[in-house]
Design a protein around this motif. Structure first.
Motif, PDB file in Angstrom:
ATOM      1  N   TRP A  25       0.814  -1.214   0.000  1.00  0.00           N
ATOM      2  CA  TRP A  25       0.000   0.000   0.000  1.00  0.00           C
ATOM      3  C   TRP A  25       0.846   1.261   0.000  1.00  0.00           C
ATOM      4  O   TRP A  25       0.397   2.306  -0.458  1.00  0.00           O
ATOM      5  CB  TRP A  25      -0.900   0.050   1.228  1.00  0.00           C
ATOM      6  N   ILE A  26       2.047   1.191   0.571  1.00  0.00           N
ATOM      7  CA  ILE A  26       2.826   2.415   0.754  1.00  0.00           C
ATOM      8  C   ILE A  26       3.909   2.599  -0.294  1.00  0.00           C
ATOM      9  O   ILE A  26       4.672   3.543  -0.216  1.00  0.00           O
ATOM     10  CB  ILE A  26       3.425   2.496   2.181  1.00  0.00           C
ATOM     11  N   THR A  27       3.956   1.700  -1.254  1.00  0.00           N
ATOM     12  CA  THR A  27       4.979   1.819  -2.289  1.00  0.00           C
ATOM     13  C   THR A  27       4.345   2.114  -3.638  1.00  0.00           C
ATOM     14  O   THR A  27       3.201   1.771  -3.891  1.00  0.00           O
ATOM     15  CB  THR A  27       5.830   0.528  -2.373  1.00  0.00           C
ATOM     16  N   ASP A  28       5.137   2.738  -4.470  1.00  0.00           N
ATOM     17  CA  ASP A  28       4.732   2.954  -5.858  1.00  0.00           C
ATOM     18  C   ASP A  28       5.326   1.873  -6.755  1.00  0.00           C
ATOM     19  O   ASP A  28       5.018   1.803  -7.937  1.00  0.00           O
ATOM     20  CB  ASP A  28       5.197   4.331  -6.350  1.00  0.00           C
ATOM     21  N   GLY A  29       6.202   1.043  -6.182  1.00  0.00           N
ATOM     22  CA  GLY A  29       6.904   0.034  -6.960  1.00  0.00           C
ATOM     23  C   GLY A  29       6.103  -1.244  -7.159  1.00  0.00           C
ATOM     24  O   GLY A  29       4.899  -1.301  -6.900  1.00  0.00           O
ATOM     25  N   GLU A  30       6.810  -2.258  -7.600  1.00  0.00           N
ATOM     26  CA  GLU A  30       6.198  -3.559  -7.834  1.00  0.00           C
ATOM     27  C   GLU A  30       5.767  -4.166  -6.500  1.00  0.00           C
ATOM     28  O   GLU A  30       6.492  -4.080  -5.509  1.00  0.00           O
ATOM     29  CB  GLU A  30       7.192  -4.507  -8.521  1.00  0.00           C
ATOM     30  N   PRO A  31       4.596  -4.793  -6.477  1.00  0.00           N
ATOM     31  CA  PRO A  31       4.130  -5.387  -5.215  1.00  0.00           C
ATOM     32  C   PRO A  31       4.962  -6.600  -4.808  1.00  0.00           C
ATOM     33  O   PRO A  31       5.486  -7.326  -5.663  1.00  0.00           O
ATOM     34  CB  PRO A  31       2.685  -5.798  -5.524  1.00  0.00           C
TER      35      PRO A  31
END
Length: 188
Positions: free
Chosen positions: A94-100
């Motif tokens: 939820w807090i990243t813009d990167g790959e899950p």
């Protein structure tokens, strides 16, 4: 369930018979007031629910931890531990813009379905939970502003913290009932 003996209800507490443990033995009790501020209050609440879940699992063997509630549910105490490890990991997404990050237990419901009566599975589940809790706690420490919005969906840090508390609180309610079914122990 047919053929199963219903356990006698009991508690370890002697001061208040509806409690899990006596106040002096309860690790959730503290000396003095809680932390100041909104963040401290939220963190204390989350810590207490995390402790509650562990307390509900203490003293049980792998078979007891993996015992399912009632068909067709796949819910068990061990399943709850694995589920919460899985959602702690998912909250990091939820807090990243990167790959899950990938799921810990594979397919949907793998957390509950894979909760089998095996010591290695139980040990791994508790290690997974602690590792995922620590990882998310460390990542969230970088965001002291609870109103800051992060990740692809721009979730507020406050919203994530409250959602974590809600998830643990709901599952601690399940754990109350599951533990009572396993060995009859009652208490908040």
């Amino acid at each position: 369930m047919p053929g199963m003996t219903e356990p006698e209800r009991w508690t370890q507490a002697t001061v208040h018979p509806d409690m899990w443990a006596d106040p002096d033995d309860d690790p959730r009790n503290n000396d003095g007031p809680g932390q100041d501020g909104e963040l401290g209050t939220l963190q204390d609440c989350l810590t207490n629910y995390r402790l509650t879940l562990r307390m509900k699992c203490d003293g049980l063997d792998p078979e007891q931890l993996a015992r399912r509630s009632v068909p067709p549910s796949t819910m068990s105490l061990l399943g709850l531990v694995r589920h919460l490890a899985e959602v702690e990991r998912d909250w990091r997404n939820w807090i990243t813009d990167g790959e899950p990050l990938p799921k810990l237990y594979g397919k949907r419901d793998g957390d509950f379905e894979g909760a089998v009566a095996d010591q290695a599975v139980a040990d791994a589940a508790f290690r997974d939970l602690e590792r995922e809790q620590d990882a998310l706690d460390a990542e969230l420490a970088a965001f002291p502003d609870l109103g800051e919005r992060v990740g692809k969906d721009r979730v507020a840090i406050r919203e994530l913290l409250v959602h974590r508390i809600e998830e643990y609180a709901r599952h601690c309610g399940h754990a109350d009932l599951l533990r009572e079914c396993v060995d009859g122990r009652v208490g908040q």
